[in-house]
Design a protein around this motif. Structure first.
Motif, PDB file in Angstrom:
ATOM      1  N   GLN A   1      13.949   4.555  -2.350  1.00 36.07           N
ATOM      2  CA  GLN A   1      14.264   5.389  -0.911  1.00 36.07           C
ATOM      3  C   GLN A   1      12.667   6.068  -0.365  1.00 36.07           C
ATOM      4  O   GLN A   1      12.848   6.249   0.334  1.00 36.07           O
ATOM      5  CB  GLN A   1      14.886   6.214  -1.577  1.00 36.07           C
ATOM      6  N   ARG A   2      12.105   6.454  -1.005  1.00 33.15           N
ATOM      7  CA  ARG A   2      11.064   6.900  -0.255  1.00 33.15           C
ATOM      8  C   ARG A   2      10.301   6.577   0.010  1.00 33.15           C
ATOM      9  O   ARG A   2       9.502   6.653   1.418  1.00 33.15           O
ATOM     10  CB  ARG A   2       9.860   7.614  -1.519  1.00 33.15           C
ATOM     11  N   THR A   3       9.818   4.830  -0.192  1.00 36.72           N
ATOM     12  CA  THR A   3       9.449   4.147   0.719  1.00 36.72           C
ATOM     13  C   THR A   3       9.566   3.160   1.554  1.00 36.72           C
ATOM     14  O   THR A   3       9.710   2.702   2.876  1.00 36.72           O
ATOM     15  CB  THR A   3       8.931   2.521  -0.294  1.00 36.72           C
ATOM     16  N   GLY A   4      11.623   3.130   1.865  1.00 40.08           N
ATOM     17  CA  GLY A   4      11.903   2.155   2.385  1.00 40.08           C
ATOM     18  C   GLY A   4      11.962   0.615   2.003  1.00 40.08           C
ATOM     19  O   GLY A   4      12.241   0.010   3.140  1.00 40.08           O
ATOM     20  N   VAL A   5      11.463  -0.195   1.434  1.00 42.17           N
ATOM     21  CA  VAL A   5      11.742  -0.886   1.044  1.00 42.17           C
ATOM     22  C   VAL A   5      12.143  -1.147  -0.380  1.00 42.17           C
ATOM     23  O   VAL A   5      12.292  -0.334  -1.103  1.00 42.17           O
ATOM     24  CB  VAL A   5      10.265  -1.476   0.279  1.00 42.17           C
TER      25      VAL A   5
ATOM     26  N   LEU B   1       0.944  -1.408   0.083  1.00 37.68           N
ATOM     27  CA  LEU B   1       0.180  -0.161   0.107  1.00 37.68           C
ATOM     28  C   LEU B   1       0.807   0.828  -0.026  1.00 37.68           C
ATOM     29  O   LEU B   1       0.833   2.134  -0.864  1.00 37.68           O
ATOM     30  CB  LEU B   1      -1.311   0.360   1.059  1.00 37.68           C
ATOM     31  N   SER B   2       1.887   1.548   0.620  1.00 37.99           N
ATOM     32  CA  SER B   2       2.941   2.098   0.938  1.00 37.99           C
ATOM     33  C   SER B   2       3.993   2.287  -1.534  1.00 37.99           C
ATOM     34  O   SER B   2       4.013   3.651  -1.316  1.00 37.99           O
ATOM     35  CB  SER B   2       4.474   1.969   1.510  1.00 37.99           C
ATOM     36  N   VAL B   3       3.915   1.834  -1.125  1.00 35.66           N
ATOM     37  CA  VAL B   3       4.878   1.190  -3.185  1.00 35.66           C
ATOM     38  C   VAL B   3       3.731   1.762  -3.592  1.00 35.66           C
ATOM     39  O   VAL B   3       3.744   2.160  -4.251  1.00 35.66           O
ATOM     40  CB  VAL B   3       4.807   0.346  -3.191  1.00 35.66           C
ATOM     41  N   LEU B   4       2.148   1.871  -3.859  1.00 35.00           N
ATOM     42  CA  LEU B   4       1.801   1.726  -4.345  1.00 35.00           C
ATOM     43  C   LEU B   4       0.458   3.167  -4.343  1.00 35.00           C
ATOM     44  O   LEU B   4       1.147   4.623  -4.948  1.00 35.00           O
ATOM     45  CB  LEU B   4      -0.275   1.398  -4.438  1.00 35.00           C
ATOM     46  N   ARG B   5       1.192   3.907  -3.104  1.00 31.67           N
ATOM     47  CA  ARG B   5       0.410   5.882  -2.716  1.00 31.67           C
ATOM     48  C   ARG B   5       1.434   6.379  -2.599  1.00 31.67           C
ATOM     49  O   ARG B   5       1.928   7.729  -3.255  1.00 31.67           O
ATOM     50  CB  ARG B   5      -0.082   5.753  -1.310  1.00 31.67           C
ATOM     51  N   THR B   6       2.881   6.200  -3.144  1.00 34.36           N
ATOM     52  CA  THR B   6       4.320   6.926  -3.592  1.00 34.36           C
ATOM     53  C   THR B   6       4.154   6.956  -4.580  1.00 34.36           C
ATOM     54  O   THR B   6       4.185   7.870  -5.393  1.00 34.36           O
ATOM     55  CB  THR B   6       5.901   6.051  -2.566  1.00 34.36           C
ATOM     56  N   LEU B   7       3.785   5.818  -5.755  1.00 36.06           N
ATOM     57  CA  LEU B   7       3.506   5.542  -7.413  1.00 36.06           C
ATOM     58  C   LEU B   7       2.809   7.083  -7.703  1.00 36.06           C
ATOM     59  O   LEU B   7       2.851   7.616  -8.688  1.00 36.06           O
ATOM     60  CB  LEU B   7       3.393   5.143  -7.310  1.00 36.06           C
ATOM     61  N   VAL B   8       1.695   7.104  -6.687  1.00 37.81           N
ATOM     62  CA  VAL B   8       0.301   7.474  -7.277  1.00 37.81           C
ATOM     63  C   VAL B   8       0.672   8.820  -7.097  1.00 37.81           C
ATOM     64  O   VAL B   8       0.276   9.922  -7.926  1.00 37.81           O
ATOM     65  CB  VAL B   8      -1.261   7.024  -6.307  1.00 37.81           C
ATOM     66  N   ARG B   9       1.344   9.161  -5.602  1.00 42.26           N
ATOM     67  CA  ARG B   9       2.013  10.785  -5.919  1.00 42.26           C
ATOM     68  C   ARG B   9       3.189  11.084  -6.989  1.00 42.26           C
ATOM     69  O   ARG B   9       3.149  12.413  -6.530  1.00 42.26           O
ATOM     70  CB  ARG B   9       2.471  10.129  -4.298  1.00 42.26           C
ATOM     71  N   ALA B  10       3.756  10.138  -7.223  1.00 45.93           N
ATOM     72  CA  ALA B  10       4.633  10.827  -8.261  1.00 45.93           C
ATOM     73  C   ALA B  10       4.117  11.239  -9.677  1.00 45.93           C
ATOM     74  O   ALA B  10       4.775  11.902 -10.335  1.00 45.93           O
ATOM     75  CB  ALA B  10       5.377   9.587  -8.189  1.00 45.93           C
TER      76      ALA B  10
ATOM     77  N   ILE C   1      11.979   1.226 -14.599  1.00 46.85           N
ATOM     78  CA  ILE C   1      10.417   2.860 -13.885  1.00 46.85           C
ATOM     79  C   ILE C   1       9.607   2.473 -13.381  1.00 46.85           C
ATOM     80  O   ILE C   1       8.627   1.489 -14.112  1.00 46.85           O
ATOM     81  CB  ILE C   1      10.674   3.406 -15.355  1.00 46.85           C
ATOM     82  N   CYS C   2       8.841   2.431 -12.313  1.00 48.95           N
ATOM     83  CA  CYS C   2       7.871   1.776 -11.549  1.00 48.95           C
ATOM     84  C   CYS C   2       6.606   3.241 -11.847  1.00 48.95           C
ATOM     85  O   CYS C   2       6.815   4.536 -11.303  1.00 48.95           O
ATOM     86  CB  CYS C   2       8.051   1.715 -10.904  1.00 48.95           C
ATOM     87  N   ALA C   3       5.805   2.710 -12.306  1.00 45.71           N
ATOM     88  CA  ALA C   3       4.517   3.677 -11.776  1.00 45.71           C
ATOM     89  C   ALA C   3       2.878   3.566 -12.066  1.00 45.71           C
ATOM     90  O   ALA C   3       3.267   1.710 -12.232  1.00 45.71           O
ATOM     91  CB  ALA C   3       4.792   4.219 -13.400  1.00 45.71           C
ATOM     92  N   ALA C   4       1.830   4.222 -11.227  1.00 42.80           N
ATOM     93  CA  ALA C   4       0.567   3.180 -10.932  1.00 42.80           C
ATOM     94  C   ALA C   4       0.741   3.651 -12.483  1.00 42.80           C
ATOM     95  O   ALA C   4      -0.225   5.182 -13.473  1.00 42.80           O
ATOM     96  CB  ALA C   4       0.438   4.479 -10.289  1.00 42.80           C
TER      97      ALA C   4
ATOM     98  N   GLY D   1      -2.006  -5.921 -12.196  1.00 40.14           N
ATOM     99  CA  GLY D   1      -2.435  -4.380 -13.394  1.00 40.14           C
ATOM    100  C   GLY D   1      -3.277  -3.242 -12.424  1.00 40.14           C
ATOM    101  O   GLY D   1      -3.132  -2.251 -13.430  1.00 40.14           O
ATOM    102  N   LEU D   2      -2.312  -2.723 -11.105  1.00 42.65           N
ATOM    103  CA  LEU D   2      -2.186  -1.491 -10.865  1.00 42.65           C
ATOM    104  C   LEU D   2      -0.915  -0.618 -11.093  1.00 42.65           C
ATOM    105  O   LEU D   2      -1.004   0.878 -10.601  1.00 42.65           O
ATOM    106  CB  LEU D   2      -2.055  -1.554  -8.868  1.00 42.65           C
ATOM    107  N   VAL D   3       0.367  -1.581 -11.291  1.00 48.11           N
ATOM    108  CA  VAL D   3       1.970  -0.539 -11.649  1.00 48.11           C
ATOM    109  C   VAL D   3       2.279  -0.924 -13.127  1.00 48.11           C
ATOM    110  O   VAL D   3       2.289  -2.460 -13.196  1.00 48.11           O
ATOM    111  CB  VAL D   3       2.530  -0.660 -10.210  1.00 48.11           C
TER     112      VAL D   3
END
Length: 114
Positions: free
Chosen positions: A48-52, A27-36, A80-83, A68-70
């Motif tokens: 770096q942003r998620t600590g994962v 959830l943190s990873v996805l939220r970070t990608l949505v914010r990006a 490159i990872c993207a939502a 199918g979310l990212v």
């Protein structure tokens, strides 16, 4: 209990997406990608942003991609990872609220649900 026209296939897809989000780290990873935004982040920046990081991040990205979310794309030497599923994420929220107060004696009026 009232039910609208939610098909078994809709339930299966929705359950799969919610299962993918069933981890605090995912959830943190996805939220970070949505914010990006749609340009996403490099795998290193995402870590770096998620600590994962490392294999744990790879594992979580694989689960989110299978749902199918990212997506991950190679750009030169970077990944490159993207939502990618903004409409699907909106549909997940709608799924939870679609039948809000359907079985209540009086309709809900204290919040907007659609």
């Amino acid at each position: 209990m009232k039910q609208t026209d939610i098909t078994d296939a809709d339930l299966a897809v929705t359950a799969s997406a919610f299962a993918a989000l069933g981890s605090e780290q995912r959830l943190s990873v996805l939220r970070t990608l949505v914010r990006a935004g749609p340009d996403g982040l490099s795998i290193g920046e995402l870590g770096q942003r998620t600590g994962v990081t490392g294999s744990t991040l790879t594992h979580h990205m694989k689960i989110l991609a299978q749902a199918g979310l990212v997506q991950q794309t190679r750009q030169g030497r970077s990944i490159i990872c993207a939502a990618i599923a903004y409409p699907e994420l909106s549909a997940l929220a709608d799924f939870l609220l679609r039948e809000c107060c359907a079985d209540a004696p009086t309709p809900c009026s204290d919040h907007d649900h659609g």
